[in-house]
Design a protein around this motif. Structure first.
Motif, PDB file in Angstrom:
ATOM      1  N   PRO A   1     -59.098  40.265  31.120  1.00  0.00           N
ATOM      2  CA  PRO A   1     -60.476  39.761  31.020  1.00  0.00           C
ATOM      3  C   PRO A   1     -60.519  38.231  30.974  1.00  0.00           C
ATOM      4  O   PRO A   1     -59.567  37.587  30.524  1.00  0.00           O
ATOM      5  CB  PRO A   1     -60.977  40.343  29.697  1.00  0.00           C
ATOM      6  CG  PRO A   1     -60.060  41.459  29.384  1.00  0.00           C
ATOM      7  CD  PRO A   1     -58.745  41.134  30.011  1.00  0.00           C
ATOM      8  N   ILE A   2     -61.616  37.689  31.421  1.00  0.00           N
ATOM      9  CA  ILE A   2     -61.832  36.245  31.340  1.00  0.00           C
ATOM     10  C   ILE A   2     -62.633  36.011  30.062  1.00  0.00           C
ATOM     11  O   ILE A   2     -63.790  36.400  29.959  1.00  0.00           O
ATOM     12  CB  ILE A   2     -62.585  35.726  32.580  1.00  0.00           C
ATOM     13  CG1 ILE A   2     -61.765  35.998  33.843  1.00  0.00           C
ATOM     14  CG2 ILE A   2     -62.893  34.241  32.436  1.00  0.00           C
ATOM     15  CD1 ILE A   2     -62.468  35.662  35.129  1.00  0.00           C
ATOM     16  N   ARG A   3     -61.971  35.383  29.085  1.00  0.00           N
ATOM     17  CA  ARG A   3     -62.594  35.201  27.772  1.00  0.00           C
ATOM     18  C   ARG A   3     -62.995  33.756  27.487  1.00  0.00           C
ATOM     19  O   ARG A   3     -63.770  33.494  26.590  1.00  0.00           O
ATOM     20  CB  ARG A   3     -61.635  35.666  26.688  1.00  0.00           C
ATOM     21  CG  ARG A   3     -61.383  37.156  26.724  1.00  0.00           C
ATOM     22  CD  ARG A   3     -60.549  37.588  25.523  1.00  0.00           C
ATOM     23  NE  ARG A   3     -60.348  39.027  25.540  1.00  0.00           N
ATOM     24  CZ  ARG A   3     -59.260  39.626  25.983  1.00  0.00           C
ATOM     25  NH1 ARG A   3     -58.264  38.911  26.449  1.00  0.00           N
ATOM     26  NH2 ARG A   3     -59.160  40.936  25.968  1.00  0.00           N
ATOM     27  N   ASN A   4     -62.422  32.814  28.237  1.00  0.00           N
ATOM     28  CA  ASN A   4     -62.722  31.401  27.967  1.00  0.00           C
ATOM     29  C   ASN A   4     -62.537  30.592  29.254  1.00  0.00           C
ATOM     30  O   ASN A   4     -62.176  31.134  30.298  1.00  0.00           O
ATOM     31  CB  ASN A   4     -61.828  30.873  26.837  1.00  0.00           C
ATOM     32  CG  ASN A   4     -60.361  31.125  27.120  1.00  0.00           C
ATOM     33  OD1 ASN A   4     -59.874  30.890  28.229  1.00  0.00           O
ATOM     34  ND2 ASN A   4     -59.627  31.607  26.121  1.00  0.00           N
ATOM     35  N   GLU A   5     -62.771  29.301  29.136  1.00  0.00           N
ATOM     36  CA  GLU A   5     -62.691  28.428  30.317  1.00  0.00           C
ATOM     37  C   GLU A   5     -61.279  28.337  30.889  1.00  0.00           C
ATOM     38  O   GLU A   5     -61.102  28.210  32.097  1.00  0.00           O
ATOM     39  CB  GLU A   5     -63.211  27.026  29.961  1.00  0.00           C
ATOM     40  CG  GLU A   5     -64.688  26.994  29.608  1.00  0.00           C
ATOM     41  CD  GLU A   5     -65.593  27.362  30.769  1.00  0.00           C
ATOM     42  OE1 GLU A   5     -65.401  26.838  31.879  1.00  0.00           O
ATOM     43  OE2 GLU A   5     -66.498  28.188  30.552  1.00  0.00           O
ATOM     44  N   THR A   6     -60.272  28.428  30.038  1.00  0.00           N
ATOM     45  CA  THR A   6     -58.886  28.405  30.513  1.00  0.00           C
ATOM     46  C   THR A   6     -58.617  29.627  31.388  1.00  0.00           C
ATOM     47  O   THR A   6     -58.026  29.506  32.470  1.00  0.00           O
ATOM     48  CB  THR A   6     -57.902  28.366  29.325  1.00  0.00           C
ATOM     49  OG1 THR A   6     -58.216  27.218  28.523  1.00  0.00           O
ATOM     50  CG2 THR A   6     -56.468  28.287  29.792  1.00  0.00           C
ATOM     51  N   ASP A   7     -59.057  30.791  30.911  1.00  0.00           N
ATOM     52  CA  ASP A   7     -58.907  32.013  31.714  1.00  0.00           C
ATOM     53  C   ASP A   7     -59.672  31.885  33.029  1.00  0.00           C
ATOM     54  O   ASP A   7     -59.208  32.327  34.079  1.00  0.00           O
ATOM     55  CB  ASP A   7     -59.432  33.236  30.951  1.00  0.00           C
ATOM     56  CG  ASP A   7     -58.589  33.602  29.743  1.00  0.00           C
ATOM     57  OD1 ASP A   7     -57.437  33.136  29.652  1.00  0.00           O
ATOM     58  OD2 ASP A   7     -59.098  34.357  28.886  1.00  0.00           O
ATOM     59  N   LEU A   8     -60.861  31.287  32.959  1.00  0.00           N
ATOM     60  CA  LEU A   8     -61.681  31.118  34.162  1.00  0.00           C
ATOM     61  C   LEU A   8     -60.960  30.254  35.190  1.00  0.00           C
ATOM     62  O   LEU A   8     -60.881  30.615  36.367  1.00  0.00           O
ATOM     63  CB  LEU A   8     -63.031  30.489  33.796  1.00  0.00           C
ATOM     64  CG  LEU A   8     -63.946  30.140  34.977  1.00  0.00           C
ATOM     65  CD1 LEU A   8     -64.375  31.396  35.725  1.00  0.00           C
ATOM     66  CD2 LEU A   8     -65.157  29.363  34.497  1.00  0.00           C
ATOM     67  N   HIS A   9     -60.424  29.124  34.751  1.00  0.00           N
ATOM     68  CA  HIS A   9     -59.728  28.231  35.689  1.00  0.00           C
ATOM     69  C   HIS A   9     -58.482  28.895  36.289  1.00  0.00           C
ATOM     70  O   HIS A   9     -58.198  28.724  37.481  1.00  0.00           O
ATOM     71  CB  HIS A   9     -59.383  26.906  35.013  1.00  0.00           C
ATOM     72  CG  HIS A   9     -60.588  26.077  34.723  1.00  0.00           C
ATOM     73  ND1 HIS A   9     -61.394  25.545  35.703  1.00  0.00           N
ATOM     74  CD2 HIS A   9     -61.155  25.714  33.544  1.00  0.00           C
ATOM     75  CE1 HIS A   9     -62.392  24.893  35.156  1.00  0.00           C
ATOM     76  NE2 HIS A   9     -62.284  24.983  33.847  1.00  0.00           N
ATOM     77  N   ALA A  10     -57.775  29.660  35.475  1.00  0.00           N
ATOM     78  CA  ALA A  10     -56.599  30.373  35.989  1.00  0.00           C
ATOM     79  C   ALA A  10     -57.017  31.399  37.038  1.00  0.00           C
ATOM     80  O   ALA A  10     -56.374  31.530  38.088  1.00  0.00           O
ATOM     81  CB  ALA A  10     -55.843  31.051  34.841  1.00  0.00           C
ATOM     82  N   ALA A  11     -58.102  32.111  36.770  1.00  0.00           N
ATOM     83  CA  ALA A  11     -58.591  33.105  37.727  1.00  0.00           C
ATOM     84  C   ALA A  11     -59.037  32.434  39.023  1.00  0.00           C
ATOM     85  O   ALA A  11     -58.760  32.934  40.120  1.00  0.00           O
ATOM     86  CB  ALA A  11     -59.738  33.915  37.124  1.00  0.00           C
ATOM     87  N   LEU A  12     -59.712  31.298  38.908  1.00  0.00           N
ATOM     88  CA  LEU A  12     -60.160  30.578  40.102  1.00  0.00           C
ATOM     89  C   LEU A  12     -58.982  30.078  40.931  1.00  0.00           C
ATOM     90  O   LEU A  12     -59.037  30.113  42.171  1.00  0.00           O
ATOM     91  CB  LEU A  12     -61.083  29.421  39.705  1.00  0.00           C
ATOM     92  CG  LEU A  12     -62.457  29.830  39.181  1.00  0.00           C
ATOM     93  CD1 LEU A  12     -63.201  28.610  38.637  1.00  0.00           C
ATOM     94  CD2 LEU A  12     -63.278  30.522  40.256  1.00  0.00           C
ATOM     95  N   GLU A  13     -57.938  29.624  40.271  1.00  0.00           N
ATOM     96  CA  GLU A  13     -56.740  29.190  41.007  1.00  0.00           C
ATOM     97  C   GLU A  13     -56.102  30.359  41.741  1.00  0.00           C
ATOM     98  O   GLU A  13     -55.666  30.227  42.889  1.00  0.00           O
ATOM     99  CB  GLU A  13     -55.742  28.547  40.051  1.00  0.00           C
ATOM    100  CG  GLU A  13     -56.143  27.166  39.590  1.00  0.00           C
ATOM    101  CD  GLU A  13     -55.166  26.557  38.613  1.00  0.00           C
ATOM    102  OE1 GLU A  13     -54.062  27.111  38.410  1.00  0.00           O
ATOM    103  OE2 GLU A  13     -55.513  25.508  38.037  1.00  0.00           O
TER     104      GLU A  13
END
Length: 118
Positions: A5-17
């Motif tokens: 799951p994407i829980r924070n901005e760090t997870d979001l940036h990793a998913a976008l990469e």
């Protein structure tokens, strides 16, 4: 393929990469990479809708944008809104849009009704 799951901005940036890398690889439909891309895109969309919602534009800004985009002058809006002075009143937020104005602007200029109603 490990997806969490994407829980924070760090997870979001990793998913976008990861999404960017997968898109660059252009995986064939039905492959594990293609499935991973689909799942990650869905997760990112859900996270952004919850944490970074995009509010509808201000109705007057939507009108001004369409005017600029289409090269329209105030006088071009008079048949849709009323007189030229009424157009200025609307653009200066001194007069709200009526239902008739909203319908005309939507029908003739293609401005989404949702943007004009807000």
């Amino acid at each position: 393929m490990f997806i969490h799951p994407i829980r924070n901005e760090t997870d979001l940036h990793a998913a976008l990469e990861t999404i960017e890398a997968l898109m660059d690889a252009n995986p064939a439909p039905g492959t594990p990479e293609s499935e991973q891309l689909d799942v990650l895109a869905t997760l990112v969309e859900a996270y952004e809708a919850k944490h970074h919602p995009i509010s509808p534009p201000d109705p007057v800004e939507a009108i001004r944008f369409r005017m600029e985009q289409s090269g329209l002058a105030v006088s071009d809006l008079a048949p849709l809104i009323g007189s030229t002075s009424r157009v200025y009143e609307v653009l200066n937020k001194k007069r709200p849009l009526s239902i008739r104005m909203i319908r005309n602007l939507h029908r003739e200029l293609g401005i989404p009704a949702e943007a004009l109603i807000a």
